[in-house]
Write an enzyme that holds these catalytic residues in place. Structure first.
Site, PDB file in Angstrom:
ATOM      1  N   LEU B   9       0.859  -1.312   0.031  1.00  0.00           N
ATOM      2  CA  LEU B   9       0.052   0.011   0.079  1.00  0.00           C
ATOM      3  C   LEU B   9       0.887   1.105   0.132  1.00  0.00           C
ATOM      4  CD1 LEU B   9      -2.528  -1.104   2.834  1.00  0.00           C
ATOM      5  CD2 LEU B   9      -2.534  -1.628   0.301  1.00  0.00           C
ATOM      6  N   ALA B  43      -1.108  -0.631  -4.136  1.00  0.00           N
ATOM      7  CA  ALA B  43      -2.155   0.391  -4.423  1.00  0.00           C
ATOM      8  C   ALA B  43      -1.550   1.716  -4.386  1.00  0.00           C
ATOM      9  CB  ALA B  43      -3.311   0.239  -3.097  1.00  0.00           C
ATOM     10  N   ILE B 136      17.843   1.789  10.773  1.00  0.00           N
ATOM     11  CA  ILE B 136      18.551   1.472  12.153  1.00  0.00           C
ATOM     12  C   ILE B 136      17.771   0.348  12.809  1.00  0.00           C
ATOM     13  CG2 ILE B 136      19.579   1.945  14.205  1.00  0.00           C
ATOM     14  CD1 ILE B 136      19.568   4.864  13.166  1.00  0.00           C
ATOM     15  N   GLY B 187      14.808  18.702  -0.238  1.00  0.00           N
ATOM     16  CA  GLY B 187      13.919  17.695   0.214  1.00  0.00           C
ATOM     17  C   GLY B 187      14.138  16.976   1.318  1.00  0.00           C
ATOM     18  N   ASP B 201       7.083  14.471  14.874  1.00  0.00           N
ATOM     19  CA  ASP B 201       7.510  13.337  14.351  1.00  0.00           C
ATOM     20  C   ASP B 201       8.111  12.423  15.345  1.00  0.00           C
ATOM     21  OD1 ASP B 201       8.365  11.475  11.930  1.00  0.00           O
ATOM     22  OD2 ASP B 201      10.230  12.130  12.778  1.00  0.00           O
ATOM     23  N   LYS B 205       7.795   8.574  17.604  1.00  0.00           N
ATOM     24  CA  LYS B 205       9.132   7.494  17.374  1.00  0.00           C
ATOM     25  C   LYS B 205       9.274   7.250  19.059  1.00  0.00           C
ATOM     26  CE  LYS B 205      10.745   8.926  13.004  1.00  0.00           C
ATOM     27  NZ  LYS B 205      11.558  10.029  12.410  1.00  0.00           N
ATOM     28  N   GLY B 302      14.421   8.239   4.235  1.00  0.00           N
ATOM     29  CA  GLY B 302      14.795   8.134   2.901  1.00  0.00           C
ATOM     30  C   GLY B 302      14.379   6.880   2.280  1.00  0.00           C
TER      31      GLY B 302
END
Lengths: 437, 437
Positions: B9, B43, B136, B187, B201, B205, B302
């Site tokens: 997906l 998808a 990692i 980017g 973010d 984590k 990445g």
């Protein structure tokens, strides 16, 4: 469920550490593994009971073969080291249908192919995380964590004694022989240091790393091994002048013509993270085609760090014995019924040290007033610096480091400081962690 | 055995990377996993076929629910991100008896408790290594590799964008807003950078890391989150003057009063290894009571690094599906029948660069003669330095770095150099590795 019964061969440094860790962390380990783990039998020629926790529930014998023959035991931990009788004991344990955990790098590097074949035929596990880089879970990282990658090369500091010696030579300009003596006095090096300083110990570990990286049979005899005994202080110094450091590395690399397997002193750029791994610590740098470079750092030897890896392997076996394959590793590490709802502290209740920066009028008494507000709030100052005045006005940045303080206590003091006419704007605060506790 | 069929997906950055890694390394991955792995259905609303390898054998639809309903598929990889419809898709896949691999940190941090319970009831795996610190294998390290330990604390650089910005601010004394713009151009940062620079973010984590460290339910809402937007260049500079660096850390710690869960800018001593993790790289420092401090370093985001973790999870599932539990992970990473007997290169055949040191007479023409011997052997010199003369004689140390050379070629040249009357004793040689290839 009854605890899994384990036999321990060896009650020396690592054997003792294994018993101690399993005893001390028994509850937490059982919550992770799904079942208690009990060392019920151990074999040792001599040992120091004063260094051992939980020895009262262990039957100790000097006959290691009686332990591997004991039908009650499901797992054998081999921590005797060396080739003989470790090989015979491990093969006998496998023959008797027991799972084996070992920290024995020499045994795996030399007789691993034979041992693994026997284990596969018998359907038992042989685990050896502790054989490479002590407490660092590098075997698991390469065999499982990086399983998507074509491994390009591995370079590791995998002998703590050698790294301690090279670190001291660099830091203090000392001679090899001189540092070696100190390492022996500190217990970092053996009376006969050959295995460490000539690279044989590292070559055992590298042989294992090369095989799991590239899927080749273990071939210790083909690993090139060169020690650090010829490194002179001037080489360390000249390396530094070129921007390099000298490390005793194990390197394995896949090239178009074959696999490189080599242990030798190596100059590496000092800006690399691994060049800054000092003292007895180990680190392994792995280059995968998808993940890029990854590094794994930690204690490569010692009683408790090596025990950490040994017991992790035992937990792996017990999880396999106890739970369905789909639930082998619990999502949150601990078995679902064994989570605990510990309070999460609001940030106001967290105790830490702080960096504070404020803009104050450059005038006698200003700093004293701020210091007195902090003192009244029982906040100790570790360092305070008044910086260069700002151009064009009569204010200066005042920065300080506090000692540990509960955050709400600091907030109160800061609110008071911000009320002062001599302080402009808000007080900048950044929490400080020494990461050494 | 037929390949395991997998539904994917999302065909964006990580989805594309996953397809590419699985396609490119298909043989090597199958040798590790014991069975081929084939993405047969995917998808995606939109995707760039020119960036995808192996797309010809994938049926692509824009209806993700049709993929999780497909009875042919045993594993679903969820790489859509966000809460909705990711949650519904994952729950539906579980309901349909499929194993799930996801890189979705927001989903796990927010809805993990619900998802894990559903998976346990249904007896399927839900794996999420890629959700924390990209490539990692930190989840595996904490849940399995450190299972013997009472974890004391974890401190991690777990957002590459934030670390890039802070590294640039330090290296070049630049302003936050200025570097953020560059990160967006490169980017590394999204057009809306809130999730990264405000720490959300990282908090996702950290929530996961705290739960697997301490065995507590996931509670994202209780994690304290503070961004890096208020850090000024002068703070970076003053920190340096105190011997510290500023990093955006996620920290979780067990204290007597409760669990700390906090993401904020943190000053840490610059001599710590983790203080030297720069740019977009991630690193997680874990302190266990047995193992001590261990550090895990690599790319935290990445396409390919994240795919590395996703595919490792898929291999975990396939190993579970395919092999007996005792043989889940092959001893040497590759299935026993799939080892290859690649040649191991003798050291003489290894190509590397060298540091050479020799003691020569301090006289015109000596260096030229040595250089000409090297040139005749086609050995290029990258750097050469004559050091201060030794006291009491007329000799000087001459040191140099060569370019790459096959070792036996170098040996021949050195034998010739050692024959010269102007060179005393043996030539010291140390191999040099840049560790960047």
């Amino acid at each position: 469920m009854n605890p899994v019964k384990v036999g321990l061969l060896g009650l020396g440094t690592v054997g003792g550490g294994t018993l101690n860790v399993l005893t001390r962390n028994a509850d937490e380990i059982a919550r992770r593994a799904g079942r208690g783990i009990q060392i019920t039998h151990a074999a040792a020629k001599q040992y120091d009971p004063s260094q051992l926790i939980g020895l009262e529930s262990v039957e100790v014998t000097d006959d290691a073969f009686s332990v591997v023959e004991n039908p009650e035991l499901e797992i054998i931990i081999e921590l005797i080291g060396g080739y003989t009788p470790a090989r015979e004991l491990v093969l006998k344990a496998i023959e008797n249908g027991k799972h084996v955990v070992t920290a024995n790098k020499a045994l795996i590097a030399m007789h691993g192919n034979e041992i693994f074949e026997a284990a596969q035929q018998k359907g038992v596990m042989v685990a050896f995380e502790a054989a490479v880089a002590g407490g660092i879970p590098i075997i698991k990282a390469v065999r499982e964590g990086l399983a998507a990658n074509h491994i390009e090369w591995i370079a590791g500091i995998i002998n703590g004694t050698g790294n301690f010696i090279l670190s001291e030579m660099r830091d203090k300009g000392r001679e090899f022989a001189d540092v070696l003596k100190e390492a022996q006095a500190l217990g970092y090096a053996e009376a006969d240091p050959t295995f460490d300083v000539e690279g044989i110990d590292a070559a055992h570990k590298l042989t294992i790393l090369g095989s799991i990286a590239f899927g080749i049979p273990l071939q210790f005899e083909k690993t090139y091994t060169e020690g650090i005994t010829k490194i002179e202080p001037q080489d360390v110094e000249y390396a530094d002048q070129f921007g390099y450091r000298i490390k005793h590395l194990g390197i394995t690399r896949k090239t178009e013509t074959g696999i490189e397997m080599r242990v030798h002193p190596t100059m590496i750029p000092r800006r690399r993270l691994i060049a800054n791994v000092d003292g007895v610590m180990n680190a392994v740098l792995v280059k995968g085609d998808a993940v890029g470079p990854t590094l794994y750092y930690g204690a490569g030897a010692g009683s408790k760090p090596t025990a950490s890896a040994v017991v992790a392997d035992v937990v792996d076996v017990v999880r396999m014995l106890t739970t369905d394959p789909e639930n082998r590793v619990p999502h949150l590490a601990f078995q679902p019924g064994k989570l605990v709802d510990l309070a999460i502290l609001p940030i106001e209740e967290v105790e830490t040290t702080f960096y504070l920066r404020m803009q104050v009028i450059d005038r006698p008494g200003v700093v004293a007033k701020i210091a007195s507000i902090l003192a009244e709030s029982h906040i100790s100052i570790e360092a305070i610096q008044q910086k260069e005045p700002n151009e064009g006005d009569n204010t200066v940045p005042l920065v300080m480091l506090t000692q540990k303080v509960i955050e709400k206590q600091l907030n109160k003091a800061i609110a008071e400081i911000e009320q002062l006419e001599t302080v402009f704007g808000q007080v900048m605060r950044i929490r400080v962690e020494r990461l050494d506790g």
